[in-house]
Scaffold this active site. Sequence first.
Site, PDB file in Angstrom:
ATOM      1  N   TRP A  12       0.815  -1.220   0.000  1.00  0.00           N
ATOM      2  CA  TRP A  12       0.000   0.000   0.000  1.00  0.00           C
ATOM      3  C   TRP A  12       0.852   1.277   0.000  1.00  0.00           C
ATOM      4  O   TRP A  12       0.318   2.376  -0.127  1.00  0.00           O
ATOM      5  CB  TRP A  12      -0.917   0.015   1.223  1.00  0.00           C
ATOM      6  CG  TRP A  12      -2.038  -0.970   1.164  1.00  0.00           C
ATOM      7  CD1 TRP A  12      -2.227  -1.950   0.230  1.00  0.00           C
ATOM      8  CD2 TRP A  12      -3.143  -1.070   2.078  1.00  0.00           C
ATOM      9  NE1 TRP A  12      -3.373  -2.660   0.517  1.00  0.00           N
ATOM     10  CE2 TRP A  12      -3.949  -2.137   1.644  1.00  0.00           C
ATOM     11  CE3 TRP A  12      -3.514  -0.368   3.230  1.00  0.00           C
ATOM     12  CZ2 TRP A  12      -5.117  -2.515   2.314  1.00  0.00           C
ATOM     13  CZ3 TRP A  12      -4.666  -0.743   3.897  1.00  0.00           C
ATOM     14  CH2 TRP A  12      -5.455  -1.804   3.436  1.00  0.00           C
ATOM     15  N   LYS A  13       2.141   1.133   0.222  1.00  0.00           N
ATOM     16  CA  LYS A  13       3.046   2.297   0.294  1.00  0.00           C
ATOM     17  C   LYS A  13       2.508   3.294   1.316  1.00  0.00           C
ATOM     18  O   LYS A  13       2.020   2.860   2.354  1.00  0.00           O
ATOM     19  CB  LYS A  13       3.240   2.894  -1.107  1.00  0.00           C
ATOM     20  CG  LYS A  13       3.664   1.796  -2.093  1.00  0.00           C
ATOM     21  CD  LYS A  13       4.152   2.292  -3.410  1.00  0.00           C
ATOM     22  CE  LYS A  13       4.550   1.108  -4.289  1.00  0.00           C
ATOM     23  NZ  LYS A  13       5.084   1.487  -5.581  1.00  0.00           N
ATOM     24  N   HIS A 102      12.889  -2.408  -1.259  1.00  0.00           N
ATOM     25  CA  HIS A 102      12.054  -1.873  -2.350  1.00  0.00           C
ATOM     26  C   HIS A 102      12.805  -0.715  -3.012  1.00  0.00           C
ATOM     27  O   HIS A 102      13.499   0.051  -2.325  1.00  0.00           O
ATOM     28  CB  HIS A 102      10.704  -1.395  -1.799  1.00  0.00           C
ATOM     29  CG  HIS A 102       9.722  -1.088  -2.884  1.00  0.00           C
ATOM     30  ND1 HIS A 102       9.768   0.091  -3.593  1.00  0.00           N
ATOM     31  CD2 HIS A 102       8.712  -1.811  -3.417  1.00  0.00           C
ATOM     32  CE1 HIS A 102       8.808   0.072  -4.509  1.00  0.00           C
ATOM     33  NE2 HIS A 102       8.153  -1.064  -4.416  1.00  0.00           N
ATOM     34  N   GLU A 104      11.913   2.054  -3.932  1.00  0.00           N
ATOM     35  CA  GLU A 104      11.605   3.376  -3.370  1.00  0.00           C
ATOM     36  C   GLU A 104      12.353   3.627  -2.063  1.00  0.00           C
ATOM     37  O   GLU A 104      12.500   4.763  -1.637  1.00  0.00           O
ATOM     38  CB  GLU A 104      10.081   3.503  -3.172  1.00  0.00           C
ATOM     39  CG  GLU A 104       9.388   3.713  -4.514  1.00  0.00           C
ATOM     40  CD  GLU A 104       7.953   3.250  -4.552  1.00  0.00           C
ATOM     41  OE1 GLU A 104       7.342   3.047  -3.493  1.00  0.00           O
ATOM     42  OE2 GLU A 104       7.427   3.081  -5.678  1.00  0.00           O
ATOM     43  N   GLU A 176      11.377  -6.775  -9.517  1.00  0.00           N
ATOM     44  CA  GLU A 176      10.603  -5.586  -9.878  1.00  0.00           C
ATOM     45  C   GLU A 176      11.490  -4.630 -10.664  1.00  0.00           C
ATOM     46  O   GLU A 176      12.186  -3.790 -10.073  1.00  0.00           O
ATOM     47  CB  GLU A 176      10.158  -4.846  -8.607  1.00  0.00           C
ATOM     48  CG  GLU A 176       9.182  -5.574  -7.748  1.00  0.00           C
ATOM     49  CD  GLU A 176       8.353  -4.565  -6.952  1.00  0.00           C
ATOM     50  OE1 GLU A 176       7.134  -4.574  -7.113  1.00  0.00           O
ATOM     51  OE2 GLU A 176       8.931  -3.767  -6.203  1.00  0.00           O
ATOM     52  N   GLY A 182       4.974   1.714 -11.041  1.00  0.00           N
ATOM     53  CA  GLY A 182       4.274   2.975 -10.793  1.00  0.00           C
ATOM     54  C   GLY A 182       3.750   3.679 -12.026  1.00  0.00           C
ATOM     55  O   GLY A 182       3.874   3.199 -13.160  1.00  0.00           O
ATOM     56  N   SER A 224       3.481  -2.711 -12.212  1.00  0.00           N
ATOM     57  CA  SER A 224       2.267  -2.542 -13.027  1.00  0.00           C
ATOM     58  C   SER A 224       1.479  -3.839 -13.196  1.00  0.00           C
ATOM     59  O   SER A 224       0.976  -4.131 -14.288  1.00  0.00           O
ATOM     60  CB  SER A 224       2.613  -1.940 -14.398  1.00  0.00           C
ATOM     61  OG  SER A 224       3.251  -0.694 -14.228  1.00  0.00           O
ATOM     62  N   GLY A 245       1.352  -2.906  -6.408  1.00  0.00           N
ATOM     63  CA  GLY A 245       1.337  -1.572  -5.801  1.00  0.00           C
ATOM     64  C   GLY A 245      -0.019  -0.932  -5.967  1.00  0.00           C
ATOM     65  O   GLY A 245      -0.979  -1.254  -5.263  1.00  0.00           O
TER      66      GLY A 245
HETATM   67  P1  PGA Z   1       2.911  -0.753  -9.092  1.00  0.00           P
HETATM   68  O1  PGA Z   1       3.982  -0.831  -7.898  1.00  0.00           O
HETATM   69  O2  PGA Z   1       2.122  -2.039  -9.054  1.00  0.00           O
HETATM   70  O3  PGA Z   1       2.080   0.440  -8.763  1.00  0.00           O
HETATM   71  O4  PGA Z   1       3.674  -0.597 -10.358  1.00  0.00           O
HETATM   72  C1  PGA Z   1       4.674  -2.003  -7.635  1.00  0.00           C
HETATM   73  C2  PGA Z   1       5.615  -1.804  -6.484  1.00  0.00           C
HETATM   74  O5  PGA Z   1       6.185  -0.710  -6.338  1.00  0.00           O
HETATM   75  O6  PGA Z   1       5.816  -2.718  -5.665  1.00  0.00           O
END
Ligand code: PGA
Length: 263
Positions: A12-13, A102, A104, A176, A182, A224, A245
Amino acid sequence: MFMSKKIIIGNWKMNPSSLMQAEDLFKSIQKNIFSKIKTDIIICPPNIYLPSFAKTLAGKEKLKKIFLGAQNVSYEEKGAYTGEISVEMLKDIGVKYVIIGHSERRSPPTGGGENNSDINKKIKMVLSFNLIPILCIGEKERDKSHEYLNFIKKQIEECLKNVAKSFISKIIIAYEPIWAIGKASVREASPEEFREMSIFIRKILSDKFGAKSIKKIKIIYGGSVNSRNVSDFLKEGGADGFLVGRNSLDPKKFGEIIEVCEA
Ligand code: PGA
């Protein structure tokens, strides 16, 4: 043929913005899960929502397919580390999985610029408390000379340095590619690209830990993920599951992804 269980992880970030919204979302997701048998669902909300979710799940037989995961953790065990959360704290409230590395979190400044050595310490700390690390790896871009393969190899070797052979099959590897993650993603990876990468990852792991030790390791795809692409990733890509995500924040879309994996 024996089919191993698929894993679907919702990352869920930093969403949603209130506990009420988070509880609503969690409830809507549960509705899609009651009768599921072929998938394990792991929800990774912001840490602040975990205790409330743990309470909801406690003792409910019907919800035993849902597990809780954290999006990050400290590599220190306890002490003077302002703002950090330890593995033991997560374990105490019923968390079973932790996303580690991750992209991010690897990217400065918002993610603190975590490097492979930090991630390695986190993995070992998580394993030492018997929780399951979800190790994220992936390249920023694909170059024609295939330098990205060396990048992935380095990530795996450094992140898993000195991890005991006996622990390796517990780790989930999430491939990933950053270019597929994203809203700003260039495109999603193709099932073939995932299959090739997954073979490559298994080869590196096998060279390092031995073929027998890594037999059960799960390699999942992230970037995605949606209900239209999961089927091909499973059938043609051989994915053991998904790290989702954006679409894990929409109960309908997340439910559809689960449905496809169940089918
Ligand atoms: P996303 O993110 O499905 O929105 O591309 C995946 C993730 O960052 O784990």
